[in-house]
Structures are given as structure tokens and as C-alpha cells.
Scaffold this motif. Structure first.
Motif, PDB file in Angstrom:
ATOM      1  N   GLU A  98      13.706  -9.634 -22.701  1.00  0.00           N
ATOM      2  CA  GLU A  98      14.906  -9.723 -23.551  1.00  0.00           C
ATOM      3  C   GLU A  98      15.795 -10.789 -22.920  1.00  0.00           C
ATOM      4  OE1 GLU A  98      16.557  -5.663 -24.713  1.00  0.00           O
ATOM      5  OE2 GLU A  98      17.913  -6.384 -23.196  1.00  0.00           O
ATOM      6  N   ASN A 101      21.539 -11.298 -24.665  1.00  0.00           N
ATOM      7  CA  ASN A 101      22.131 -10.085 -25.233  1.00  0.00           C
ATOM      8  C   ASN A 101      23.358 -10.454 -26.071  1.00  0.00           C
ATOM      9  OD1 ASN A 101      22.337  -7.229 -25.531  1.00  0.00           O
ATOM     10  ND2 ASN A 101      24.015  -7.220 -24.047  1.00  0.00           N
ATOM     11  N   CYS A 124      15.530  -7.717 -33.256  1.00  0.00           N
ATOM     12  CA  CYS A 124      16.522  -8.101 -32.257  1.00  0.00           C
ATOM     13  C   CYS A 124      17.579  -7.008 -32.163  1.00  0.00           C
ATOM     14  CB  CYS A 124      17.145  -9.440 -32.616  1.00  0.00           C
ATOM     15  SG  CYS A 124      17.685  -9.576 -34.335  1.00  0.00           S
ATOM     16  N   THR A 157      12.496 -11.493 -26.862  1.00  0.00           N
ATOM     17  CA  THR A 157      13.491 -10.967 -27.793  1.00  0.00           C
ATOM     18  C   THR A 157      14.907 -11.225 -27.291  1.00  0.00           C
ATOM     19  OG1 THR A 157      13.675  -8.795 -26.782  1.00  0.00           O
ATOM     20  CG2 THR A 157      11.908  -9.060 -28.351  1.00  0.00           C
ATOM     21  N   CYS A 291      14.978  -5.980 -19.446  1.00  0.00           N
ATOM     22  CA  CYS A 291      16.217  -6.200 -20.194  1.00  0.00           C
ATOM     23  C   CYS A 291      16.903  -7.482 -19.740  1.00  0.00           C
ATOM     24  CB  CYS A 291      17.182  -5.043 -19.977  1.00  0.00           C
ATOM     25  SG  CYS A 291      16.464  -3.456 -20.329  1.00  0.00           S
ATOM     26  N   PRO A 300      11.565  -1.583 -25.205  1.00  0.00           N
ATOM     27  CA  PRO A 300      12.890  -2.189 -25.421  1.00  0.00           C
ATOM     28  C   PRO A 300      13.943  -1.221 -25.930  1.00  0.00           C
ATOM     29  CG  PRO A 300      11.174  -3.540 -26.419  1.00  0.00           C
ATOM     30  CD  PRO A 300      10.511  -2.291 -25.958  1.00  0.00           C
TER      31      PRO A 300
END
Ligand code: SF4
Ligand code: SF4
Ligand code: SF4
Length: 379
Positions: A98, A101, A124, A157, A291, A300
Motif C-alpha cells: 500500500e 494513504n 483503494c 494499492t 501498509c 489489506p
């Protein structure tokens, strides 16, 4: 006279009924109560009584054969669970990274709103979580560490990955040729033709959208986020390139035919998948997610379980020190899930542990299923 299932055919028994799994033809035959008892007795090498008609049908289907004597049938297997279990480092097949954020949108179903999604991992999300985002240099090291662990599939992601496009492309380029499959998730409204062209050949795109028209016009894989109530309108569109991400709320009245609750959740897979599911959770097995802040979690969406952080520690070191906890997730096969443990379909059934945990409050709870294995009935 005796009858035995062929080497590639497994009888799996539930509390009441059984099913024959044909691992070569990828078919599952659900049996009624009498048929279950007959096949169980045959597989115990008891001589057959008056069940020839049914057993002849199994023979016609190439599921088994008659023998004049008791026979030992060596069942087909692939891989070696013992070797796999001894492998050090453990076999990591799939990782989600990921890499940001941030997002300027505010979709009501986004992760930070605590909304439950059936395929949130493919979409997402942004999260209300603390911690400093990993630097680009550290992500590149993490990618090398994943490669060293023989990870095959990588899912990139965010957040909105187009907000820091150069950084996204830099990381994506770094993954190039290191993994068997590379996927990247982007929101439909963030995409332009230029960006699609830039990604071509570098990764498989998964385009998230809430617009039904988008998924019909897109050439790439798409993730349609929708409410279960809309299922009737979209039933025909699910296919290779379209995944449907259902938003599940506690008060939802779920349509009977919903793929995540009905017979459709039973998916006759490859024999590798079957044997994998005997040992591992069908989704969490051999999977980890990293993350934006370096936390290592089972997937996730399972934000409440952290195995450690890779900001200042190698991924391998996290695996080594937390292996027992990680393995508890990987080995959470459906034999360990309430209700599923007594179901004959447990080695071919889809299960989103993240969603079930958030709906039931239990890591081994089960809510999304219309089958009652103790009665052998679909509701
Ligand atoms: S586009 Fe994605 S990350 Fe942004 S708010 Fe919507 S779901 Fe969340
Ligand atoms: S969810 Fe569990 S109980 Fe329901 S069909 Fe699948 S394995 Fe059986
Ligand atoms: S359990 Fe599997 S399907 Fe469910 S959110 Fe996690 S990775 Fe996705």
C-alpha cells in the motif's frame, strides 16, 4: 464386489452429507444422504450390497470403478505438506503493498469510514492511521525482500496513486520483472489516457468504479463497487474482467443469489487449490500486506492484526519473529471456521475472513452463507 473412487476423486464428508471432488475434471458432485452412506461404505472397502445402479452412474461419470477384490487406491496428491511446512523462509505467494494513504475523494464506502466490503482488498482505501509513510527507498528494499522470499504476485494499492504519479511509476518500474504478476489499483476518475498508456505493459490494472457503464466500456480488469440490492441489475456482467465488490451493512437484506452467500461461492478449482485449502485458508494462506506506514498485516483490510513493522526491520526478520502468529492466519483453513467445519464443501469455498470477522466479531465466525451443513440444505 467392491467399488472405489478413482485416485483423482475425493469424498469429503460434512456433518450430514458428502460431496465427491473430481480433481481432474474440476467438478464437485453433491450427494444426498443415501448416496453419501453408499460412497462412504465403498471407500472403507466394504463389499457392495444392492447399490449398483447409483454406483454404475458414478462409473459412467468416470468417478470410480468396480473391483472383484478389496483394493488399495493410492489417492492423487500434489506437493508435499511436510516439505512446505519445513520451508524456511515460509512460502509467500502474494503480497499487497500500500504505497500511499492519500486521496482527495471521500467515497462513503472507503476503508476509513469503517464500511465493510466484500473485495475491499482489490480496491483503494485510505485509513485513519498514524505512522510515517515508508520512503521510496525503503519501498524498493521491501520489494527486494519480497523477491528474496519468492513472492510471486504483487498488488500495488493506495489511496490515490495518481496523486504522486512519478513516485508510483518509479516504484512500479522497480517491481518490473521481479514478480510473476504485478497488479495496480486505480480509481476510474483518476485515470487519463496518458496514464493508462504509461502503465501498459508494466502492470495489470484494476480500475475501481461505482459506475456500471464504466465496467462495460473498460478493456482492463475492473472492480465495481455496489450495494447487494443492485445485484439483479448486474448479475449478467460478472466475468473474467469484472469483479464485484459488495458493500455489506449489518441491516442489509441480502438477495438470495448473491455470489458471496449462495451456491456460487463454491468454486471447483484446480487440484493445487484443493490441496492448498486442506492446509491453508483459501485467501489468507501465503499472503501478507504491507501498509503505507510499514505495518505488516494478514490482508489489506484486516487492520486490527499487526505482525510488526518494516520501517526499521527487514520483512524476513518480521516473519521470523512472528511466524507463529502469521501461521495462525495462514493455516486458518475452513476446518477451523464455525459452520464450515461441518460442511462438505469446505475445501472449495470462497471465504473473506476480513469481512466475516468484521460482521461476526470473531476471527472464526461465519455469517455470509445460506447453507446449513447440519441439515444439508440451502435456504
Ligand atoms: S477513491 Fe479510493 S481511496 Fe479515495 S476515497 Fe474513494 S475509496 Fe477511498
Ligand atoms: S461458507 Fe462454509 S458452510 Fe457455507 S458452503 Fe462454504 S464451506 Fe459450507
Ligand atoms: S480476506 Fe481475502 S478477500 Fe477478504 S479482504 Fe482479505 S485478501 Fe481480500
Amino acid at each position: 464386489m467392491y467399488f472405489r473412487l478413482n485416485p483423482e476423486c475425493y469424498l469429503i464428508r460434512g456433518k450430514k452429507l458428502g460431496a465427491i471432488f473430481d480433481l481432474i475434471d474440476h467438478k464437485i458432485y453433491a450427494l444426498n444422504e443415501l448416496e453419501t452412506e453408499i460412497v462412504t461404505s465403498c471407500e472403507k472397502n466394504n463389499s457392495i450390497q444392492g447399490e449398483r445402479k447409483f454406483l454404475n452412474e458414478l462409473k459412467q461419470l468416470c468417478l470410480g470403478n468396480f473391483y472383484s477384490n478389496r483394493s488399495y487406491i493410492q489417492k492423487l496428491r500434489v506437493g508435499s505438506p511436510t516439505i512446505e511446512k519445513q520451508s524456511d523462509p515460509p512460502e509467500l505467494h502474494r503480497a499487497f503493498i500500500e504505497i500511499n494513504n492519500s486521496c482527495n475523494r471521500n467515497c462513503w464506502f472507503c476503508g476509513h469510514n469503517g464500511i465493510k466490503r466484500s473485495l475491499g482488498c482489490m480496491g483503494c482505501n485510505k485509513w485513519n492511521e498514524n505512522g510515517r509513510p515508508l520512503s521510496i527507498e525503503r519501498w524498493k528494499e521491501v520489494i527486494d525482500e519480497l523477491k528474496d522470499l519468492n513472492c510471486m504476485d504483487i498488488f500495488i494499492t493506495g489511496g490515490d496513486l495518481t496523486l504522486e504519479w512519478d513516485r508510483t511509476i518509479d516504484i512500479l518500474d522497480y517491481t518490473n520483472r521481479k514478480f510473476t504478476n504485478i497488479y495496480i489499483t486505480l480509481h476510474r476518475q483518476s485515470l487519463s489516457i496518458d496514464k493508462i498508456n504509461e502503465l501498459a505493459g508494466k502492470a495489470n490494472m484494476i480500475i475501481q468504479t461505482e459506475d456500471f457503464n464504466d465496467v462495460q466500456s473498460l478493456d482492463t480488469a475492473s472492480l465495481l463497487v455496489t450495494r447487494p440490492e443492485n445485484f439483479e441489475n448486474i448479475e449478467g456482467i460478472q466475468g473474467k474482467n469484472i469483479m464485484v465488490d459488495f458493500i455489506i451493512e449489518r441491516g442489509n437484506l441480502l438477495p438470495k443469489d448473491l455470489p458471496i452467500t449462495s451456491k456460487k461461492k463454491i468454486q471447483p478449482g484446480s487440484m493445487y487449490q484443493f490441496f492448498n485449502n486442506i492446509e491453508y485458508h483459501p485467501c489468507l494462506g501465503h499472503t501478507l500486506a504491507i501498509c503505507f506506514n510499514g505495518n505488516v498485516i494478514p490482508c489489506p483490510m484486516m487492520r486490527g492484526h499487526s505482525f510488526g513493522n518494516v520501517s526499521n526491520k527487514e520483512l524476513y526478520a518480521v516473519l521470523k519473529s512472528e511466524w507463529e502468529r502469521i501461521d495462525n492466519f495462514w493455516e486458518l483453513n475452513l476446518d477451523k471456521i464455525e459452520k464450515c467445519c461441518s460442511c462438505e464443501f469446505r475445501y472449495s469455498c470462497a471465504d473473506c475472513r476480513s469481512l466475516e470477522e468484521s460482521l461476526t466479531g470473531k476471527l472464526d465466525g461465519k455469517m455470509l452463507c445460506n447453507y446449513d451443513p447440519s441439515e444439508g440444505k440451502w435456504s
